[in-house]
Design a protein around this motif. Structure first.
Motif, PDB file in Angstrom:
ATOM      1  N   HIS A 126       0.846  -1.188   0.000  1.00  0.00           N
ATOM      2  CA  HIS A 126       0.000   0.000   0.000  1.00  0.00           C
ATOM      3  C   HIS A 126       0.885   1.243   0.000  1.00  0.00           C
ATOM      4  N   SER A 127       0.590   2.181  -0.899  1.00  0.00           N
ATOM      5  CA  SER A 127       1.454   3.345  -1.066  1.00  0.00           C
ATOM      6  C   SER A 127       1.610   4.159   0.214  1.00  0.00           C
ATOM      7  N   ALA A 128       0.535   4.335   0.964  1.00  0.00           N
ATOM      8  CA  ALA A 128       0.633   5.118   2.200  1.00  0.00           C
ATOM      9  C   ALA A 128       1.572   4.444   3.194  1.00  0.00           C
ATOM     10  N   GLU A 129       1.526   3.127   3.249  1.00  0.00           N
ATOM     11  CA  GLU A 129       2.392   2.395   4.178  1.00  0.00           C
ATOM     12  C   GLU A 129       3.842   2.424   3.714  1.00  0.00           C
ATOM     13  N   LEU A 130       4.065   2.339   2.393  1.00  0.00           N
ATOM     14  CA  LEU A 130       5.427   2.465   1.879  1.00  0.00           C
ATOM     15  C   LEU A 130       6.045   3.801   2.276  1.00  0.00           C
ATOM     16  N   ALA A 131       5.215   4.843   2.211  1.00  0.00           N
ATOM     17  CA  ALA A 131       5.709   6.194   2.482  1.00  0.00           C
ATOM     18  C   ALA A 131       5.685   6.557   3.955  1.00  0.00           C
ATOM     19  N   GLY A 132       4.950   5.779   4.753  1.00  0.00           N
ATOM     20  CA  GLY A 132       4.760   6.170   6.147  1.00  0.00           C
ATOM     21  C   GLY A 132       3.948   7.438   6.276  1.00  0.00           C
ATOM     22  N   ASP A 133       3.056   7.665   5.306  1.00  0.00           N
ATOM     23  CA  ASP A 133       2.223   8.865   5.282  1.00  0.00           C
ATOM     24  C   ASP A 133       0.764   8.420   5.177  1.00  0.00           C
ATOM     25  N   TYR A 134       0.030   8.534   6.279  1.00  0.00           N
ATOM     26  CA  TYR A 134      -1.339   8.042   6.346  1.00  0.00           C
ATOM     27  C   TYR A 134      -2.357   9.176   6.278  1.00  0.00           C
ATOM     28  N   THR A 135      -1.977  10.255   5.605  1.00  0.00           N
ATOM     29  CA  THR A 135      -2.870  11.399   5.444  1.00  0.00           C
ATOM     30  C   THR A 135      -4.178  10.955   4.801  1.00  0.00           C
ATOM     31  N   PRO A 136      -5.313  11.300   5.389  1.00  0.00           N
ATOM     32  CA  PRO A 136      -6.599  10.907   4.774  1.00  0.00           C
ATOM     33  C   PRO A 136      -6.755  11.506   3.382  1.00  0.00           C
ATOM     34  N   THR A 137      -7.421  10.759   2.517  1.00  0.00           N
ATOM     35  CA  THR A 137      -7.719  11.260   1.175  1.00  0.00           C
ATOM     36  C   THR A 137      -9.180  11.690   1.056  1.00  0.00           C
ATOM     37  N   GLN A 138      -9.983  11.448   2.075  1.00  0.00           N
ATOM     38  CA  GLN A 138     -11.364  11.917   2.104  1.00  0.00           C
ATOM     39  C   GLN A 138     -11.416  13.321   2.691  1.00  0.00           C
ATOM     40  N   VAL A 139     -12.418  14.089   2.278  1.00  0.00           N
ATOM     41  CA  VAL A 139     -12.618  15.407   2.886  1.00  0.00           C
ATOM     42  C   VAL A 139     -13.401  15.234   4.184  1.00  0.00           C
ATOM     43  N   GLU A 140     -13.247  16.190   5.049  1.00  0.00           N
ATOM     44  CA  GLU A 140     -13.941  16.138   6.328  1.00  0.00           C
ATOM     45  C   GLU A 140     -15.442  16.304   6.130  1.00  0.00           C
ATOM     46  N   ARG A 141     -16.200  15.641   6.982  1.00  0.00           N
ATOM     47  CA  ARG A 141     -17.656  15.706   6.933  1.00  0.00           C
ATOM     48  C   ARG A 141     -18.182  16.507   8.114  1.00  0.00           C
ATOM     49  N   PRO A 142     -19.341  17.167   7.952  1.00  0.00           N
ATOM     50  CA  PRO A 142     -19.890  17.957   9.057  1.00  0.00           C
ATOM     51  C   PRO A 142     -20.155  17.139  10.313  1.00  0.00           C
ATOM     52  N   ASN A 143     -20.444  15.834  10.149  1.00  0.00           N
ATOM     53  CA  ASN A 143     -20.743  15.023  11.324  1.00  0.00           C
ATOM     54  C   ASN A 143     -19.489  14.581  12.066  1.00  0.00           C
ATOM     55  N   GLY A 144     -18.322  14.955  11.544  1.00  0.00           N
ATOM     56  CA  GLY A 144     -17.092  14.604  12.237  1.00  0.00           C
ATOM     57  C   GLY A 144     -16.602  13.198  11.993  1.00  0.00           C
ATOM     58  N   ARG A 145     -17.169  12.516  11.017  1.00  0.00           N
ATOM     59  CA  ARG A 145     -16.731  11.155  10.704  1.00  0.00           C
ATOM     60  C   ARG A 145     -15.236  11.126  10.414  1.00  0.00           C
ATOM     61  N   GLN A 146     -14.576  10.105  10.935  1.00  0.00           N
ATOM     62  CA  GLN A 146     -13.141   9.980  10.755  1.00  0.00           C
ATOM     63  C   GLN A 146     -12.810   9.726   9.284  1.00  0.00           C
ATOM     64  N   CYS A 147     -11.912  10.532   8.738  1.00  0.00           N
ATOM     65  CA  CYS A 147     -11.506  10.385   7.341  1.00  0.00           C
ATOM     66  C   CYS A 147     -10.348   9.406   7.233  1.00  0.00           C
ATOM     67  N   LEU A 148     -10.282   8.707   6.110  1.00  0.00           N
ATOM     68  CA  LEU A 148      -9.315   7.636   5.925  1.00  0.00           C
ATOM     69  C   LEU A 148      -8.613   7.768   4.571  1.00  0.00           C
ATOM     70  N   PRO A 149      -7.453   7.135   4.413  1.00  0.00           N
ATOM     71  CA  PRO A 149      -6.770   7.120   3.112  1.00  0.00           C
ATOM     72  C   PRO A 149      -7.311   6.001   2.224  1.00  0.00           C
ATOM     73  N   ILE A 150      -8.559   6.163   1.760  1.00  0.00           N
ATOM     74  CA  ILE A 150      -9.196   5.093   0.987  1.00  0.00           C
ATOM     75  C   ILE A 150      -8.749   5.084  -0.475  1.00  0.00           C
ATOM     76  N   ASP A 151      -8.134   6.166  -0.944  1.00  0.00           N
ATOM     77  CA  ASP A 151      -7.559   6.192  -2.280  1.00  0.00           C
ATOM     78  C   ASP A 151      -6.115   5.717  -2.163  1.00  0.00           C
ATOM     79  N   ALA A 152      -5.735   4.786  -3.014  1.00  0.00           N
ATOM     80  CA  ALA A 152      -4.404   4.208  -2.857  1.00  0.00           C
ATOM     81  C   ALA A 152      -3.877   3.668  -4.174  1.00  0.00           C
ATOM     82  N   ILE A 153      -2.556   3.688  -4.279  1.00  0.00           N
ATOM     83  CA  ILE A 153      -1.842   3.008  -5.347  1.00  0.00           C
ATOM     84  C   ILE A 153      -1.160   1.802  -4.708  1.00  0.00           C
ATOM     85  N   LEU A 154      -1.507   0.620  -5.178  1.00  0.00           N
ATOM     86  CA  LEU A 154      -0.917  -0.610  -4.674  1.00  0.00           C
ATOM     87  C   LEU A 154       0.127  -1.096  -5.666  1.00  0.00           C
TER      88      LEU A 154
END
Length: 311
Positions: free
Chosen positions: A245-273
């Motif tokens: 997983h590209s985020a794990e290779l880089a050690g960068d787990y920055t979320p790729t989702q935008v923040e939601r008004p309800n405060g839902r936790q954003c995740l790095p769901i976009d990835a290059i494997l």
């Protein structure tokens, strides 16, 4: 060795205007390709760009696909050539489109879904070489199922032959999930008031019966099948098909989702494997989660990701 820049961006409905019920149901207004070019505002032009949610880009002589390419060129990018992809299970005309810079990428095969010899195992598969070379590279554009972790898992298992280390391979997409592990998995699934049933439907592992009321378990099976399961005892991935997983290779787990008004936790769901040879070719420090040109008015509900491999 040649530097090859790969990038994925999920542009909401391919830049098509309109929102809510109309856009979701296949209606909506004209395209605003400024939203597509806005995702590359920083001038980091990749050699291969996968644009997710190419909403009806194939229709009317591939007008959307070509007009997006024209807009990217007008904005300073290369003369990208589009290759529209498809979604499994009649998922609709909202599939990714692979854009290649023909100066850097020589396409040898593209298994388009409209061809009479199309087979599901080759869905969205491109085989290319670099100029002056004959050794192939494989690339697949993908979009994880928006409803079912079972379907995401079934789709992921079809990539088994692409993980073989004899041919470099990259899988680019919005996976609608993350792998297991403390850097990836959300911690808010069971927080009262954060999620309603619709919002967690695609995220949780279906249990049925009384367990429908919780506690909920995040469904990581698809990417675990590809990248391995995170063993908390050994603090490493085990099993899986051998993709990284590209985020794990880089050690960068920055979320790729935008923040939601309800405060839902954003995740790095976009990835290059990357399979084994491409993971070994990853250029350290090249992975980026790109900022929006205007964070207060983002052009999409996803951020763009990019990395470089040296092959």
């Amino acid at each position: 060795m040649t530097h090859l820049r790969l990038s994925y961006v999920n542009v909401e409905h391919g830049g098509r205007t309109g929102s809510g019920y109309s856009a979701y149901s296949g209606d909506g207004g004209p395209y605003d390709f400024g939203r597509v070019t806005g995702m590359l505002h920083d001038g980091d032009w990749p050699d291969v760009l996968v644009v997710g949610e190419g909403d009806r880009y194939e229709l009317n002589g591939m007008e959307g696909a070509y007009e997006a390419a024209a807009a990217l060129r007008e904005a300073g990018g290369p003369a990208y050539v589009p290759h529209p992809c498809s979604l499994p299970r009649e998922g609709g005309m909202f599939a990714p489109v692979i854009y290649v810079d023909p100066r850097k990428v020589v396409v040898r095969r593209f298994y388009g879904h409209r061809l009479p010899d199309f087979a599901a195992r080759n869905r969205n598969l491109m085989v290319f070489t670099l100029p002056g070379r004959t050794d192939p590279v494989r690339l697949v554009a993908w979009h994880g199922d928006i409803y079912s972790g079972d379907d995401r898992l079934a789709d992921a298992r079809r990539f088994d032959r692409l993980s073989a280390p004899n041919i470099p391979c990259a899988l680019l997409g919005d996976w609608n999930t993350v792998p297991s592990g403390p850097e990836f998995e959300p911690t808010d699934l069971n927080t009262p008031g954060v999620h309603n049933p619709r919002q967690i439907n695609y995220r949780v592992q279906w249990q049925g019966g009384p367990s429908l009321a919780g506690p909920h378990v995040y469904d990581t099976r698809a990417l675990d099948a590809l990248c391995g399961w995170w063993n908390p005892a050994t603090k490493r991935r085990e099993g899986g098909l051998g993709f990284s997983h590209s985020a794990e290779l880089a050690g960068d787990y920055t979320p790729t989702q935008v923040e939601r008004p309800n405060g839902r936790q954003c995740l790095p769901i976009d990835a290059i494997l990357l399979n084994e040879p491409l993971a070994a070719a990853y250029v350290a420090g090249s992975y980026r989660v790109h900022d929006f040109r205007d964070p207060q008015r983002p052009d999409s509900d996803h951020k763009r990701i990019s990395l470089t491999v040296d092959i």
